[in-house]
Design a protein around this motif. Structure first.
Motif, PDB file in Angstrom:
ATOM      1  N   PRO A 137       0.643  -1.148   0.044  1.00 14.91           N
ATOM      2  CA  PRO A 137       0.125   0.001  -0.094  1.00 14.91           C
ATOM      3  C   PRO A 137       0.815   1.261   0.137  1.00 14.91           C
ATOM      4  O   PRO A 137       0.513   2.154  -0.849  1.00 14.91           O
ATOM      5  CB  PRO A 137      -0.900  -0.088   1.087  1.00 14.91           C
ATOM      6  CG  PRO A 137      -0.762  -1.641   1.576  1.00 14.91           C
ATOM      7  CD  PRO A 137       0.508  -2.022   1.075  1.00 14.91           C
ATOM      8  N   SER A 138       2.023   1.285   0.636  1.00 12.68           N
ATOM      9  CA  SER A 138       2.871   2.381   0.738  1.00 12.68           C
ATOM     10  C   SER A 138       3.636   2.692  -0.603  1.00 12.68           C
ATOM     11  O   SER A 138       3.519   3.592  -1.040  1.00 12.68           O
ATOM     12  CB  SER A 138       3.830   2.104   1.813  1.00 12.68           C
ATOM     13  OG  SER A 138       4.764   3.304   1.704  1.00 12.68           O
ATOM     14  N   PHE A 139       3.885   1.629  -1.138  1.00 11.17           N
ATOM     15  CA  PHE A 139       4.404   1.698  -2.430  1.00 11.17           C
ATOM     16  C   PHE A 139       3.545   2.315  -3.609  1.00 11.17           C
ATOM     17  O   PHE A 139       3.866   3.023  -4.333  1.00 11.17           O
ATOM     18  CB  PHE A 139       5.036   0.313  -3.006  1.00 11.17           C
ATOM     19  CG  PHE A 139       5.582   0.209  -4.375  1.00 11.17           C
ATOM     20  CD1 PHE A 139       6.810   0.808  -4.540  1.00 11.17           C
ATOM     21  CD2 PHE A 139       5.050  -0.184  -5.272  1.00 11.17           C
ATOM     22  CE1 PHE A 139       7.354   0.750  -5.970  1.00 11.17           C
ATOM     23  CE2 PHE A 139       5.432  -0.351  -6.746  1.00 11.17           C
ATOM     24  CZ  PHE A 139       6.694   0.136  -6.755  1.00 11.17           C
ATOM     25  N   GLU A 140       2.285   1.399  -3.515  1.00 11.34           N
ATOM     26  CA  GLU A 140       1.304   2.110  -4.442  1.00 11.34           C
ATOM     27  C   GLU A 140       0.924   3.855  -4.420  1.00 11.34           C
ATOM     28  O   GLU A 140       0.752   4.331  -5.268  1.00 11.34           O
ATOM     29  CB  GLU A 140       0.019   1.121  -4.423  1.00 11.34           C
ATOM     30  CG  GLU A 140       0.233  -0.260  -4.986  1.00 11.34           C
ATOM     31  CD  GLU A 140      -0.930  -1.146  -4.551  1.00 11.34           C
ATOM     32  OE1 GLU A 140      -1.809  -0.840  -3.641  1.00 11.34           O
ATOM     33  OE2 GLU A 140      -0.921  -2.127  -5.279  1.00 11.34           O
ATOM     34  N   ALA A 141       0.872   3.974  -3.037  1.00  8.79           N
ATOM     35  CA  ALA A 141       0.454   5.647  -2.817  1.00  8.79           C
ATOM     36  C   ALA A 141       1.612   6.342  -3.178  1.00  8.79           C
ATOM     37  O   ALA A 141       1.517   7.175  -3.786  1.00  8.79           O
ATOM     38  CB  ALA A 141       0.262   5.494  -1.291  1.00  8.79           C
ATOM     39  N   SER A 142       3.108   5.974  -3.196  1.00  9.95           N
ATOM     40  CA  SER A 142       4.132   6.570  -3.661  1.00  9.95           C
ATOM     41  C   SER A 142       4.110   6.530  -5.204  1.00  9.95           C
ATOM     42  O   SER A 142       4.565   7.769  -5.834  1.00  9.95           O
ATOM     43  CB  SER A 142       5.301   5.706  -3.316  1.00  9.95           C
ATOM     44  OG  SER A 142       6.603   6.232  -3.499  1.00  9.95           O
ATOM     45  N   VAL A 143       3.821   5.573  -5.738  1.00 13.97           N
ATOM     46  CA  VAL A 143       3.880   5.494  -7.130  1.00 13.97           C
ATOM     47  C   VAL A 143       2.501   6.451  -7.793  1.00 13.97           C
ATOM     48  O   VAL A 143       2.707   7.231  -8.776  1.00 13.97           O
ATOM     49  CB  VAL A 143       3.565   4.052  -7.792  1.00 13.97           C
ATOM     50  CG1 VAL A 143       3.098   4.194  -9.444  1.00 13.97           C
ATOM     51  CG2 VAL A 143       4.733   3.078  -7.906  1.00 13.97           C
ATOM     52  N   LYS A 144       1.588   6.460  -7.092  1.00 17.58           N
ATOM     53  CA  LYS A 144       0.388   7.490  -7.304  1.00 17.58           C
ATOM     54  C   LYS A 144       0.911   8.964  -7.202  1.00 17.58           C
ATOM     55  O   LYS A 144       0.675   9.663  -8.105  1.00 17.58           O
ATOM     56  CB  LYS A 144      -0.757   7.128  -6.521  1.00 17.58           C
ATOM     57  CG  LYS A 144      -2.136   7.766  -6.966  1.00 17.58           C
ATOM     58  CD  LYS A 144      -3.403   7.448  -6.190  1.00 17.58           C
ATOM     59  CE  LYS A 144      -4.579   8.282  -6.402  1.00 17.58           C
ATOM     60  NZ  LYS A 144      -5.604   8.118  -5.608  1.00 17.58           N
TER      61      LYS A 144
END
Length: 161
Positions: free
Chosen positions: A126-133
């Motif tokens: 979730p942290s990675f996906e938020a960062s990518v977004k």
């Protein structure tokens, strides 16, 4: 994304020296914090040397200090100080002892991998996906800003003609 975990393998017999143990711990700490991925510390060759002593060193500061006090090398005082620094690191660490030769400890290792995989899914992903977004949104804003500048520059050039 496939679940990704870091497995750092340490030669247990070589860890009999507190300086070598500490060197491995510092390197493991560095890797864990740099990658920010779920991390498993694996002591191998437990058929040759049981890893209980390193578990003791990691969980009981006094035991580690006693081992270091017997090390009269020039690194003794530095190793002693670093032991204090890494106490918090040890508290959040998955540890397994394994023997590739006998297979001992493999079930505990796979349990640690399973727990680390769950950590990846619930914390890292979730942290990675938020960062990518956030990165994609910033790139989109930057493109819009750059396009506006180009269009503005073109309109200024036309006005000057």
């Amino acid at each position: 994304l496939f679940p990704t975990v870091i497995v750092y393998v340490i030669d247990t017999p070589r860890c009999k020296s507190p300086a070598t143990f500490m060197s491995n711990m510092l390197y493991a700490c560095s890797i864990m914090y740099k990658t920010k991925l779920p991390f498993i510390l694996v002591f191998n060759k437990i058929d040759v040397e049981d890893h209980g002593f390193v578990i003791d060193w990691m969980t009981d500061f006094e035991t580690f200090q006693e081992a270091v006090s017997q090390d009269e090398s020039y690194m003794g005082s530095m190793v002693q100080s670093m032991g204090l620094v890494l106490e918090e690191f040890y508290n959040n660490l998955r540890v397994a002892g394994v023997s590739a030769f006998t297979g001992e400890g493999m079930s505990e290792f796979f349990e640690a991998v399973s727990a680390a995989t769950k950590e990846y899914e619930t914390e890292y992903k979730p942290s990675f996906e938020a960062s990518v977004k956030a990165r994609d949104e910033q790139e989109s804003k930057d493109k819009e800003t750059n396009l506006s500048r180009v269009l503005e520059d073109l309109s200024i050039e036309r006005d000057n003609e």
